[in-house]
Design a protein around this motif. Sequence first.
Motif, mmCIF file in Angstrom:
data_model
loop_
_atom_site.group_PDB
_atom_site.id
_atom_site.type_symbol
_atom_site.label_atom_id
_atom_site.label_comp_id
_atom_site.label_asym_id
_atom_site.label_seq_id
_atom_site.Cartn_x
_atom_site.Cartn_y
_atom_site.Cartn_z
ATOM 1 N N GLY A 1 0.815 -1.212 0.000
ATOM 2 C CA GLY A 1 0.000 0.000 0.000
ATOM 3 C C GLY A 1 0.847 1.260 0.000
ATOM 4 O O GLY A 1 2.021 1.264 -0.358
ATOM 5 N N GLY A 2 0.226 2.356 0.418
ATOM 6 C CA GLY A 2 0.934 3.626 0.473
ATOM 7 C C GLY A 2 1.192 4.203 -0.908
ATOM 8 O O GLY A 2 0.457 3.960 -1.863
ATOM 9 N N ILE A 3 2.269 4.968 -1.022
ATOM 10 C CA ILE A 3 2.683 5.568 -2.293
ATOM 11 C C ILE A 3 3.879 4.782 -2.796
ATOM 12 O O ILE A 3 4.913 4.716 -2.129
ATOM 13 C CB ILE A 3 3.037 7.057 -2.114
ATOM 14 N N ARG A 4 3.733 4.202 -3.959
ATOM 15 C CA ARG A 4 4.738 3.282 -4.490
ATOM 16 C C ARG A 4 5.397 3.912 -5.712
ATOM 17 O O ARG A 4 4.711 4.332 -6.657
ATOM 18 C CB ARG A 4 4.037 1.979 -4.857
ATOM 19 N N LEU A 5 6.717 4.009 -5.703
ATOM 20 C CA LEU A 5 7.490 4.525 -6.829
ATOM 21 C C LEU A 5 8.254 3.359 -7.434
ATOM 22 O O LEU A 5 9.094 2.740 -6.768
ATOM 23 C CB LEU A 5 8.451 5.622 -6.382
ATOM 24 N N ARG A 6 8.005 3.085 -8.698
ATOM 25 C CA ARG A 6 8.475 1.842 -9.302
ATOM 26 C C ARG A 6 9.126 2.095 -10.658
ATOM 27 O O ARG A 6 8.529 2.736 -11.527
ATOM 28 C CB ARG A 6 7.276 0.907 -9.463
ATOM 29 N N LEU A 7 10.354 1.617 -10.833
ATOM 30 C CA LEU A 7 11.017 1.659 -12.132
ATOM 31 C C LEU A 7 10.863 0.307 -12.813
ATOM 32 O O LEU A 7 11.070 -0.740 -12.194
ATOM 33 C CB LEU A 7 12.503 1.987 -11.968
ATOM 34 N N ASP A 8 10.501 0.337 -14.101
ATOM 35 C CA ASP A 8 10.457 -0.898 -14.877
ATOM 36 C C ASP A 8 10.861 -0.582 -16.315
ATOM 37 O O ASP A 8 11.235 0.539 -16.630
ATOM 38 C CB ASP A 8 9.072 -1.565 -14.799
ATOM 39 N N ASP A 9 10.808 -1.582 -17.183
ATOM 40 C CA ASP A 9 11.225 -1.407 -18.572
ATOM 41 C C ASP A 9 10.046 -1.130 -19.492
ATOM 42 O O ASP A 9 10.072 -1.452 -20.680
ATOM 43 C CB ASP A 9 11.980 -2.652 -19.059
ATOM 44 N N GLY A 10 9.009 -0.529 -18.964
ATOM 45 C CA GLY A 10 7.793 -0.294 -19.723
ATOM 46 C C GLY A 10 7.955 0.763 -20.805
ATOM 47 O O GLY A 10 9.038 1.309 -21.024
ATOM 48 N N PRO A 11 6.848 1.109 -21.461
ATOM 49 C CA PRO A 11 6.875 1.976 -22.649
ATOM 50 C C PRO A 11 6.776 3.459 -22.340
ATOM 51 O O PRO A 11 6.177 4.212 -23.112
ATOM 52 C CB PRO A 11 5.628 1.496 -23.402
ATOM 53 N N HIS A 12 7.364 3.893 -21.241
ATOM 54 C CA HIS A 12 7.139 5.273 -20.808
ATOM 55 C C HIS A 12 8.130 6.269 -21.386
ATOM 56 O O HIS A 12 7.947 7.473 -21.224
ATOM 57 C CB HIS A 12 7.183 5.337 -19.274
ATOM 58 N N GLY A 13 9.191 5.787 -22.027
ATOM 59 C CA GLY A 13 10.200 6.703 -22.541
ATOM 60 C C GLY A 13 11.071 7.251 -21.423
ATOM 61 O O GLY A 13 10.960 6.874 -20.258
ATOM 62 N N ALA A 14 11.956 8.190 -21.797
ATOM 63 C CA ALA A 14 12.927 8.702 -20.830
ATOM 64 C C ALA A 14 12.286 9.556 -19.743
ATOM 65 O O ALA A 14 12.844 9.660 -18.647
ATOM 66 C CB ALA A 14 13.988 9.515 -21.565
ATOM 67 N N GLU A 15 11.130 10.170 -20.019
ATOM 68 C CA GLU A 15 10.541 11.091 -19.043
ATOM 69 C C GLU A 15 9.080 10.806 -18.732
ATOM 70 O O GLU A 15 8.492 11.492 -17.899
ATOM 71 C CB GLU A 15 10.654 12.530 -19.551
ATOM 72 N N GLY A 16 8.488 9.814 -19.366
ATOM 73 C CA GLY A 16 7.086 9.526 -19.142
ATOM 74 C C GLY A 16 6.847 8.702 -17.892
ATOM 75 O O GLY A 16 7.779 8.189 -17.257
ATOM 76 N N TYR A 17 5.589 8.558 -17.527
ATOM 77 C CA TYR A 17 5.221 7.828 -16.306
ATOM 78 C C TYR A 17 3.773 7.378 -16.410
ATOM 79 O O TYR A 17 3.001 7.843 -17.265
ATOM 80 C CB TYR A 17 5.401 8.712 -15.060
ATOM 81 N N ARG A 18 3.406 6.487 -15.517
ATOM 82 C CA ARG A 18 2.012 6.085 -15.319
ATOM 83 C C ARG A 18 1.689 6.283 -13.853
ATOM 84 O O ARG A 18 2.488 5.913 -12.975
ATOM 85 C CB ARG A 18 1.818 4.624 -15.714
ATOM 86 N N LEU A 19 0.552 6.901 -13.576
ATOM 87 C CA LEU A 19 0.100 7.088 -12.195
ATOM 88 C C LEU A 19 -1.226 6.360 -12.028
ATOM 89 O O LEU A 19 -2.184 6.646 -12.746
ATOM 90 C CB LEU A 19 -0.039 8.578 -11.874
ATOM 91 N N ASP A 20 -1.256 5.403 -11.105
ATOM 92 C CA ASP A 20 -2.478 4.669 -10.761
ATOM 93 C C ASP A 20 -2.869 5.026 -9.338
ATOM 94 O O ASP A 20 -2.056 4.875 -8.409
ATOM 95 C CB ASP A 20 -2.243 3.153 -10.840
ATOM 96 N N SER A 21 -4.105 5.488 -9.163
ATOM 97 C CA SER A 21 -4.589 5.837 -7.828
ATOM 98 C C SER A 21 -5.855 5.049 -7.533
ATOM 99 O O SER A 21 -6.784 5.025 -8.339
ATOM 100 C CB SER A 21 -4.867 7.340 -7.742
ATOM 101 N N ARG A 22 -5.872 4.396 -6.367
ATOM 102 C CA ARG A 22 -7.056 3.667 -5.903
ATOM 103 C C ARG A 22 -7.071 3.706 -4.382
ATOM 104 O O ARG A 22 -6.108 4.184 -3.776
ATOM 105 C CB ARG A 22 -7.054 2.238 -6.441
ATOM 106 N N ARG A 23 -8.107 3.209 -3.807
ATOM 107 C CA ARG A 23 -8.245 3.302 -2.351
ATOM 108 C C ARG A 23 -7.043 2.711 -1.611
ATOM 109 O O ARG A 23 -6.624 3.213 -0.572
ATOM 110 C CB ARG A 23 -9.521 2.587 -1.902
ATOM 111 N N SER A 24 -6.443 1.664 -2.155
ATOM 112 C CA SER A 24 -5.357 0.961 -1.462
ATOM 113 C C SER A 24 -4.001 1.647 -1.590
ATOM 114 O O SER A 24 -3.069 1.310 -0.848
ATOM 115 C CB SER A 24 -5.242 -0.469 -1.990
ATOM 116 N N GLY A 25 -3.865 2.588 -2.541
ATOM 117 C CA GLY A 25 -2.575 3.250 -2.685
ATOM 118 C C GLY A 25 -2.423 3.938 -4.024
ATOM 119 O O GLY A 25 -3.284 3.850 -4.901
ATOM 120 N N VAL A 26 -1.303 4.629 -4.172
ATOM 121 C CA VAL A 26 -0.934 5.296 -5.419
ATOM 122 C C VAL A 26 0.366 4.682 -5.909
ATOM 123 O O VAL A 26 1.325 4.566 -5.136
ATOM 124 C CB VAL A 26 -0.746 6.817 -5.224
ATOM 125 N N THR A 27 0.404 4.291 -7.178
ATOM 126 C CA THR A 27 1.627 3.760 -7.775
ATOM 127 C C THR A 27 2.039 4.635 -8.950
ATOM 128 O O THR A 27 1.234 4.900 -9.854
ATOM 129 C CB THR A 27 1.428 2.318 -8.270
#
Length: 512
Positions: A80-106
């Motif tokens: 839970g909580g606020i999770r900061l995660r690095l992976d090899d996804g399609p976000h490019g050098a500066e992009g990101y994905r933010l998911d927010s739900r009752r259990s936490g923010v990733t």
Amino acid sequence: MGAAATGASAHTQYGTPTPLDRVIPAPASVDPGGAPYRITPGTQIRIEGPREARRVGEYLAELLRPATGYRLPVTDRGRGGIRLRLDDGPHGAEGYRLDSRRSGVTITAREPAGLFHGVQTLRQLLPPAVERDSVQRGPWLVAGGTIEDTPRYGWRGAMLDVSRHFLTVDEVRRYIDQLALYKINKLHLHLSDDQGWRIAVDSWPRLAAYGGSTEVGGGPGGHYTKAEYTELVRYAASRHLEVVPEIDMPGHTNAALASYAELNCDGVAPPLYTGTEVGFSSLCVGKEITYDFVDDVVREIAALTPGRWIHIGGDEAHSTSHEDYVTFMERVQPIVAEYGKTVIGWHQLTGAAPAEGALAQYWGLDSTSPAEKAQVAEAARNGTGLILSPADRIYLDMKYDKDTPLGLSWAGYVEVRQSYDWDPGAYLPGVPGSAVRGVEAPLWTETIENSEHIDYMAFPRLPGTAELGWSPASTHDWDDYRTRLAAQGPRWEALGIGYHRSPQVPWPTAGG
């Protein structure tokens, strides 16, 4: 000078959370829905990734702790909580994905810069009071849903002229923090001009000691030691901004010419200059010592600057003949390359032969001559990348209107809509969209002396440049933007930013 109305956020921060699409710059994709997440005394900031990811987590914790009063430990354990995660996804050098739900923010990104930009979005989704440096009332809610976000352009810059008026390390650091909030990723420092030389050069010590001893109006001026410049570079990097140093030449060089007589064709040093005229100075193109000077300066600054770029100016060289200008650029551009850097010049560089990989920074007006625009467009078609800084759009030192107490008006008055409502990708006729590398908002300091002045001239126009650089063209809409911009006012008040209350923006009022 028009500071935000106190208490403007008091009646708006405790209701429903800020919708995901209300931030600046506008995200590329928003899918709202689901219950919000609430930051509580038990919230942890969880890191999945190397040390660079942890640094972003520590930055986030330092942002949130004062106003929430919560511990917000940074850890690689738990759920839970606020999770900061690095992976090899399609976000490019500066992009990101933010998911927010009752259990936490990733927040998920491929690179630490993407995590950092995601944190700025999270920050804007929280109530403006989160920016205050003392404990505030909650709740601290983050709306539910998902943001997928990548920037339109890789160059999203701000230029700060520290030559006309010297600005201290602390004042520049403050501006860096403001730039970071809006995902600006380049800080262009204009380090030399007629009125002052602002960086220590060991091999030419009088440049800073004497050439940096004054400023517009005759004040004491100042300069950065190498250690201070290195600290600014480090601090900017901690906010994922790259410092681009500029040494303007062959014009705008009176501070250097006054410091060393041998740089003048007649061997006579002119007096120091504290006025605001331009175009009267020039290095002596025909003297070999000129290129020894350039070599030494570029070598020492390149050694202090980890980024790719060195800006060599090249504008308003009115006292240099065209032939001499071309000769000078033919000699100087290879020096930049010799020290592992790539050239940027103002768009007058396209009147010579820009080096391979060079960028030209266009500062012309809507009224700039068709011939000059055509010259820039031809260079762009031949491979020179462009940074767009049209003076009558995004020069932050232009007055808003005739009553603005600071700034200049040679490019006209530039209100908020004028600075926002244009498309960099289609701005210059004949320029292929692929040649546009991004945008940059310059702040020249003939009338700017301190952080209070910076705040008033940069806000509310700076976020518009940031959005032009980051957001997809499809999101561009003045009526929507002005509403989102108005909601930034209480945040600026919480940050102590005294901004211009443009009548074009429906700012919230106390009690609203």
